[in-house]
Design a protein around this motif. Structure first.
Motif, PDB file in Angstrom:
ATOM      1  N   LEU A 144       2.506   8.737  -7.781  1.00  0.00           N
ATOM      2  CA  LEU A 144       1.212   8.119  -8.059  1.00  0.00           C
ATOM      3  C   LEU A 144       1.054   6.802  -7.308  1.00  0.00           C
ATOM      4  CD1 LEU A 144       0.984   8.808 -11.902  1.00  0.00           C
ATOM      5  CD2 LEU A 144      -0.301   9.948 -10.075  1.00  0.00           C
ATOM      6  N   TRP A 145       2.120   6.031  -7.220  1.00  0.00           N
ATOM      7  CA  TRP A 145       2.067   4.788  -6.452  1.00  0.00           C
ATOM      8  C   TRP A 145       1.789   5.065  -4.980  1.00  0.00           C
ATOM      9  CZ3 TRP A 145       5.262   3.170  -2.425  1.00  0.00           C
ATOM     10  CH2 TRP A 145       5.101   1.836  -2.021  1.00  0.00           C
ATOM     11  N   GLY A 146       2.445   6.081  -4.433  1.00  0.00           N
ATOM     12  CA  GLY A 146       2.201   6.414  -3.041  1.00  0.00           C
ATOM     13  C   GLY A 146       0.806   6.952  -2.795  1.00  0.00           C
ATOM     14  N   LEU A 147       0.272   7.716  -3.745  1.00  0.00           N
ATOM     15  CA  LEU A 147      -1.043   8.319  -3.575  1.00  0.00           C
ATOM     16  C   LEU A 147      -2.166   7.290  -3.673  1.00  0.00           C
ATOM     17  CD1 LEU A 147      -2.774  10.905  -3.298  1.00  0.00           C
ATOM     18  CD2 LEU A 147      -2.672  11.104  -5.793  1.00  0.00           C
ATOM     19  N   PHE A 148      -2.109   6.407  -4.660  1.00  0.00           N
ATOM     20  CA  PHE A 148      -3.235   5.507  -4.910  1.00  0.00           C
ATOM     21  C   PHE A 148      -3.049   4.114  -4.322  1.00  0.00           C
ATOM     22  CE2 PHE A 148      -3.480   8.570  -8.453  1.00  0.00           C
ATOM     23  CZ  PHE A 148      -4.761   9.056  -8.222  1.00  0.00           C
ATOM     24  N   PHE A 149      -1.817   3.691  -4.084  1.00  0.00           N
ATOM     25  CA  PHE A 149      -1.603   2.339  -3.560  1.00  0.00           C
ATOM     26  C   PHE A 149      -1.170   2.356  -2.095  1.00  0.00           C
ATOM     27  CE2 PHE A 149       1.043  -1.341  -2.645  1.00  0.00           C
ATOM     28  CZ  PHE A 149       0.224  -2.386  -3.045  1.00  0.00           C
ATOM     29  N   LEU A 150      -0.116   3.119  -1.783  1.00  0.00           N
ATOM     30  CA  LEU A 150       0.442   3.063  -0.439  1.00  0.00           C
ATOM     31  C   LEU A 150      -0.440   3.752   0.592  1.00  0.00           C
ATOM     32  CD1 LEU A 150       2.812   2.355   1.444  1.00  0.00           C
ATOM     33  CD2 LEU A 150       3.826   4.559   0.825  1.00  0.00           C
ATOM     34  N   GLN A 151      -0.928   4.928   0.279  1.00  0.00           N
ATOM     35  CA  GLN A 151      -1.640   5.721   1.286  1.00  0.00           C
ATOM     36  C   GLN A 151      -2.869   5.013   1.859  1.00  0.00           C
ATOM     37  OE1 GLN A 151      -2.003  10.291   1.616  1.00  0.00           O
ATOM     38  NE2 GLN A 151      -3.677   9.672   0.284  1.00  0.00           N
ATOM     39  N   PRO A 152      -3.745   4.408   1.056  1.00  0.00           N
ATOM     40  CA  PRO A 152      -4.890   3.717   1.664  1.00  0.00           C
ATOM     41  C   PRO A 152      -4.492   2.530   2.541  1.00  0.00           C
ATOM     42  CG  PRO A 152      -5.257   4.110  -0.681  1.00  0.00           C
ATOM     43  CD  PRO A 152      -3.821   4.390  -0.417  1.00  0.00           C
ATOM     44  N   ARG A 153      -3.330   1.939   2.281  1.00  0.00           N
ATOM     45  CA  ARG A 153      -2.919   0.749   3.013  1.00  0.00           C
ATOM     46  C   ARG A 153      -2.036   1.046   4.208  1.00  0.00           C
ATOM     47  NH1 ARG A 153      -3.830  -0.137  -2.148  1.00  0.00           N
ATOM     48  NH2 ARG A 153      -4.746  -2.145  -2.810  1.00  0.00           N
ATOM     49  N   LEU A 169       5.789   8.904  22.660  1.00  0.00           N
ATOM     50  CA  LEU A 169       6.559   9.696  21.692  1.00  0.00           C
ATOM     51  C   LEU A 169       5.648  10.801  21.162  1.00  0.00           C
ATOM     52  CD1 LEU A 169       8.243   6.737  19.757  1.00  0.00           C
ATOM     53  CD2 LEU A 169       9.221   8.109  21.621  1.00  0.00           C
ATOM     54  N   PRO A 170       5.819  12.031  21.629  1.00  0.00           N
ATOM     55  CA  PRO A 170       4.881  13.103  21.258  1.00  0.00           C
ATOM     56  C   PRO A 170       4.809  13.362  19.760  1.00  0.00           C
ATOM     57  CG  PRO A 170       6.212  13.755  23.146  1.00  0.00           C
ATOM     58  CD  PRO A 170       6.791  12.481  22.633  1.00  0.00           C
ATOM     59  N   PHE A 171       5.884  13.126  19.003  1.00  0.00           N
ATOM     60  CA  PHE A 171       5.829  13.423  17.574  1.00  0.00           C
ATOM     61  C   PHE A 171       4.973  12.426  16.804  1.00  0.00           C
ATOM     62  CE2 PHE A 171       9.459  10.650  18.206  1.00  0.00           C
ATOM     63  CZ  PHE A 171       9.369   9.750  17.152  1.00  0.00           C
ATOM     64  N   LEU A 172       4.568  11.328  17.451  1.00  0.00           N
ATOM     65  CA  LEU A 172       3.658  10.368  16.831  1.00  0.00           C
ATOM     66  C   LEU A 172       2.204  10.600  17.232  1.00  0.00           C
ATOM     67  CD1 LEU A 172       5.691   7.032  17.138  1.00  0.00           C
ATOM     68  CD2 LEU A 172       5.500   8.545  15.166  1.00  0.00           C
ATOM     69  N   GLU A 173       1.956  11.587  18.024  1.00  0.00           N
ATOM     70  CA  GLU A 173       0.590  11.884  18.464  1.00  0.00           C
ATOM     71  C   GLU A 173      -0.196  12.563  17.351  1.00  0.00           C
ATOM     72  OE1 GLU A 173      -1.671  14.435  22.001  1.00  0.00           O
ATOM     73  OE2 GLU A 173       0.511  14.522  21.740  1.00  0.00           O
ATOM     74  N   VAL A 174      -1.470  12.204  17.220  1.00  0.00           N
ATOM     75  CA  VAL A 174      -2.381  12.813  16.255  1.00  0.00           C
ATOM     76  C   VAL A 174      -3.456  13.562  17.037  1.00  0.00           C
ATOM     77  CG1 VAL A 174      -4.049  12.404  14.404  1.00  0.00           C
ATOM     78  CG2 VAL A 174      -1.932  11.077  14.495  1.00  0.00           C
ATOM     79  N   ALA A 180     -10.061   8.498   9.556  1.00  0.00           N
ATOM     80  CA  ALA A 180      -9.131   8.096   8.500  1.00  0.00           C
ATOM     81  C   ALA A 180      -8.428   9.288   7.875  1.00  0.00           C
ATOM     82  CB  ALA A 180      -9.884   7.288   7.442  1.00  0.00           C
ATOM     83  N   THR A 181      -9.149  10.388   7.664  1.00  0.00           N
ATOM     84  CA  THR A 181      -8.539  11.546   7.004  1.00  0.00           C
ATOM     85  C   THR A 181      -7.488  12.227   7.861  1.00  0.00           C
ATOM     86  OG1 THR A 181     -10.382  12.907   7.812  1.00  0.00           O
ATOM     87  CG2 THR A 181     -10.569  11.981   5.585  1.00  0.00           C
ATOM     88  N   SER A 182      -7.463  11.932   9.148  1.00  0.00           N
ATOM     89  CA  SER A 182      -6.441  12.534  10.012  1.00  0.00           C
ATOM     90  C   SER A 182      -5.066  11.956   9.744  1.00  0.00           C
ATOM     91  CB  SER A 182      -6.808  12.318  11.481  1.00  0.00           C
ATOM     92  OG  SER A 182      -8.025  12.954  11.799  1.00  0.00           O
ATOM     93  N   TYR A 183      -5.001  10.785   9.105  1.00  0.00           N
ATOM     94  CA  TYR A 183      -3.724  10.100   8.898  1.00  0.00           C
ATOM     95  C   TYR A 183      -3.254  10.142   7.445  1.00  0.00           C
ATOM     96  CZ  TYR A 183      -5.091   8.135  13.416  1.00  0.00           C
ATOM     97  OH  TYR A 183      -5.498   7.974  14.718  1.00  0.00           O
ATOM     98  N   THR A 184      -4.035  10.738   6.560  1.00  0.00           N
ATOM     99  CA  THR A 184      -3.655  10.788   5.150  1.00  0.00           C
ATOM    100  C   THR A 184      -2.896  12.076   4.846  1.00  0.00           C
ATOM    101  OG1 THR A 184      -5.783  11.782   4.571  1.00  0.00           O
ATOM    102  CG2 THR A 184      -5.628   9.386   4.481  1.00  0.00           C
ATOM    103  N   SER A 185      -2.187  12.076   3.718  1.00  0.00           N
ATOM    104  CA  SER A 185      -1.451  13.262   3.237  1.00  0.00           C
ATOM    105  C   SER A 185      -0.540  13.832   4.316  1.00  0.00           C
ATOM    106  CB  SER A 185      -2.439  14.339   2.757  1.00  0.00           C
ATOM    107  OG  SER A 185      -3.267  13.847   1.735  1.00  0.00           O
ATOM    108  N   GLU A 278       0.130  13.387  11.396  1.00  0.00           N
ATOM    109  CA  GLU A 278      -1.054  14.206  11.147  1.00  0.00           C
ATOM    110  C   GLU A 278      -1.150  14.625   9.686  1.00  0.00           C
ATOM    111  OE1 GLU A 278      -1.857  16.505  15.402  1.00  0.00           O
ATOM    112  OE2 GLU A 278      -1.246  17.598  13.615  1.00  0.00           O
ATOM    113  N   ASN A 279      -2.385  14.877   9.284  1.00  0.00           N
ATOM    114  CA  ASN A 279      -2.626  15.382   7.939  1.00  0.00           C
ATOM    115  C   ASN A 279      -2.016  16.769   7.795  1.00  0.00           C
ATOM    116  OD1 ASN A 279      -4.366  17.177   6.057  1.00  0.00           O
ATOM    117  ND2 ASN A 279      -4.855  15.114   5.422  1.00  0.00           N
ATOM    118  N   GLY A 280      -1.313  16.992   6.686  1.00  0.00           N
ATOM    119  CA  GLY A 280      -0.768  18.311   6.397  1.00  0.00           C
ATOM    120  C   GLY A 280       0.735  18.365   6.537  1.00  0.00           C
ATOM    121  N   GLY A 281       1.332  19.262   5.771  1.00  0.00           N
ATOM    122  CA  GLY A 281       2.773  19.466   5.762  1.00  0.00           C
ATOM    123  C   GLY A 281       3.151  20.280   4.543  1.00  0.00           C
TER     124      GLY A 281
END
Length: 336
Positions: A144-153, A169-174, A180-185, A278-281
């Motif tokens: 819950l801390w990661g979802l509501f506090f860490l993720q937006p920041r 570094l290709p693994f850091l490419e989006v 914004a939604t491309s970097y969440t979850s 990237e979003n997803g996993g």
């Protein structure tokens, strides 16, 4: 005339005379009962592990019979079409654990060295209690801390990494656009949260190993004019090398099995992707948690088979970690 003095004949005692004489006392009934209780408690651990493995194998047989070895190579999860496997979720779970280790290991080792070697004596019990308290926090609180506090920041950091380092570094490419939604979850955010959960494990085990460095070798390093960091570098770190490796492996096994925190943060997808920002996993543990309540007989069997794979993997990691830690106790690594 006086008689000649005869030299005293010296007889070499037989080798058996130099051997220590074994001293044994008959065990009392209470001793035998206590020994039997301890033996039964130790064997019960193996029995429980065997029963868990047997249960997972028994419940997962239906799914394994349906798809065979393709269960390990199939990326899709479509139980109705008999097309399902863990080839997509297993690498993502390992990737989350690796990210967690990359963050947790430097922090945990620094904390362990500070508590063991640099912290004031009066402050050490408080710091040890705080580290142990972190291990007692429920995983859902971290999630819950990661979802509501860490993720937006942390989205800003993820965007900066993708823009400035994604080309090198290709693994850091989006690849999904700079929104914004491309970097969440993402796998990176899940790994960051899991890293906080394994820091206490690695820090506690490493601190315990560091504290067992021989006092004589510490004093010898100081006698040769070494500074405190020089003593740590030449005595403490070599002594605790095996224990640190074992602690890291135990942390890896803990990260592989984390469920609730990952399920709350990550957006589940069934594809292998090494782009961690990237979003997803996905992961096996989160897959079981999210799909368990809506599964039919075959789907439930598939989840049990996935749990069997995760159980075997974490068991191997923990056994290897325990072996390495047990070998590090002797301090033999200080000789090199």
């Amino acid at each position: 005339m006086t008689a000649a003095v005869q030299p005293t004949e010296y007889r070499v005692p037989p080798p058996e005379a130099d051997r220590p004489r074994p001293i044994s006392a008959p065990a009392s009934p209470a001793d035998r009962a206590f020994r039997g209780l301890l033996r039964a408690a130790g064997l019960s651990v193996f029995a429980l592990m065997g029963l868990i493995a047997f249960f997972l194998l028994l419940r997962g047989t239906e799914a394994l019979d349906a798809v065979g070895w393709s269960f390990l190579t199939e990326q899709r999860w479509r139980t109705a079409a008999h097309s399902f496997g863990i080839a997509a979720v297993l690498p993502d779970g390992i990737l989350i654990a690796v990210i967690a280790l990359c963050i947790a290991v430097p922090v945990a080792l620094t904390a362990a060295l500070f508590i063991s070697e640099y912290a004031p004596v009066r402050l050490r019990p408080t710091l040890i209690s705080l580290v142990d308290l972190m291990a007692a926090i429920p995983s859902i609180v971290y999630g819950l801390w990661g979802l509501f506090f860490l993720q937006p920041r942390i989205v800003g950091l993820c965007r900066w990494l993708a823009v400035h380092l994604g080309g090198a570094l290709p693994f850091l490419e989006v690849r999904t656009g700079d929104i914004a939604t491309s970097y969440t979850s993402s796998t990176f955010i899940a790994g960051t949260v899991v890293s906080l959960m394994i820091i206490p494990i690695i820090a506690s085990l490493s601190r315990e190993v560091f504290s067992q460095a021989p006092a004589g070798e510490r004093e010898g390093a100081y006698a040769l004019g070494s500074t405190r960091w020089g003593m740590v570098r030449t005595v403490v770190l070599p002594f605790g090398r095996g224990g640190v490796i074992g602690a890291v492996m135990l942390g890896f096994g803990r990260a592989m099995g984390e469920t609730i925190a990952v399920a709350l943060i990550i957006s589940p997808v069934f594809r292998v992707s090494w782009h961690v920002l990237e979003n997803g996993g996905n992961s096996i543990s989160s897959l079981i948690a999210l799909r368990f309540s809506e599964s039919d007989s075959l789907s439930l069997s598939a989840l049990m088979a996935a749990g069997l794979v995760l159980f075997a993997l974490t068991l191997l990691v923990n056994v290897a970690a325990g072996f390495i830690i047990s070998r590090s106790r002797s301090g033999a690594t200080t000789s090199d």
